[in-house]
Write a protein that holds these residues in place. Sequence first.
Motif: not given
Length: 230
Positions: A47-72
């Motif tokens: 129902d909700l995700v709390l997502l950190d921006i700075w992470m060692p493998d993939t940053d949070g903004v990139s993951l957010l963009k990935e989910w948005a692009t994939a319709g997730q």
Amino acid sequence: MANILVVDDELGIRDLLSEILNDEGHTVDLAENAMQARAARQSHHYDLVLLDIWMPDTDGVSLLKEWATAGQLTMPVIMMSGHATIDTAVEATRIGAQSFLEKPITLQKLLKAVEQGLARSAAHDAKTAPRGAAGGAPGVPAVPGDALQGAAPAGIDVALDDGPQSHQDFDLDRPLREARDAFEKAYFEFHLVREGGSMTRVAEKTGLERTHLYRKLRQLGVELGRKRNG
């Protein structure tokens, strides 16, 4: 309450947010990087995700963009960071983030952001859910009365006609302190059930400050939080 995913590479942050949200009655899953977050997102509905921006493998903004692009990006996402710039926060919001929390995160700001995010999630679900049975609210199944009564703690009856009512059968042939503790435990368990496990609403109903309420519940041995079934 809600299913929430917390994604942060700092163990202390994950534990703190998990404890607070569990105390509010939510079910919380934890991920320490984007890879674990992807796996959790594929396995469960959140129902909700709390997502950190700075992470060692993939940053949070990139993951957010990935989910948005994939319709997730079907759930509200709240971004978190202690070092993000205004441009980063604006970019995350443009991609689809619900809001942005700056670390260190205060209890009040966290609960307010979560409440707003869940309200948005509930509004989205109400629009997309099928209508329920006749006489029921859209998307909300009818719940038998005996099922609600079964949710109440031992020694407490819930009257459905006039709202929750309590009925206690206490053994009075024991020391005052033990009898008082038994009553207080039943009292708080009753209010936790009635308020759906929300510590904020229980604090308001019982007239206790939240920190005092936490301490009191632990002292009485009242179990806090919920665990995912299955």
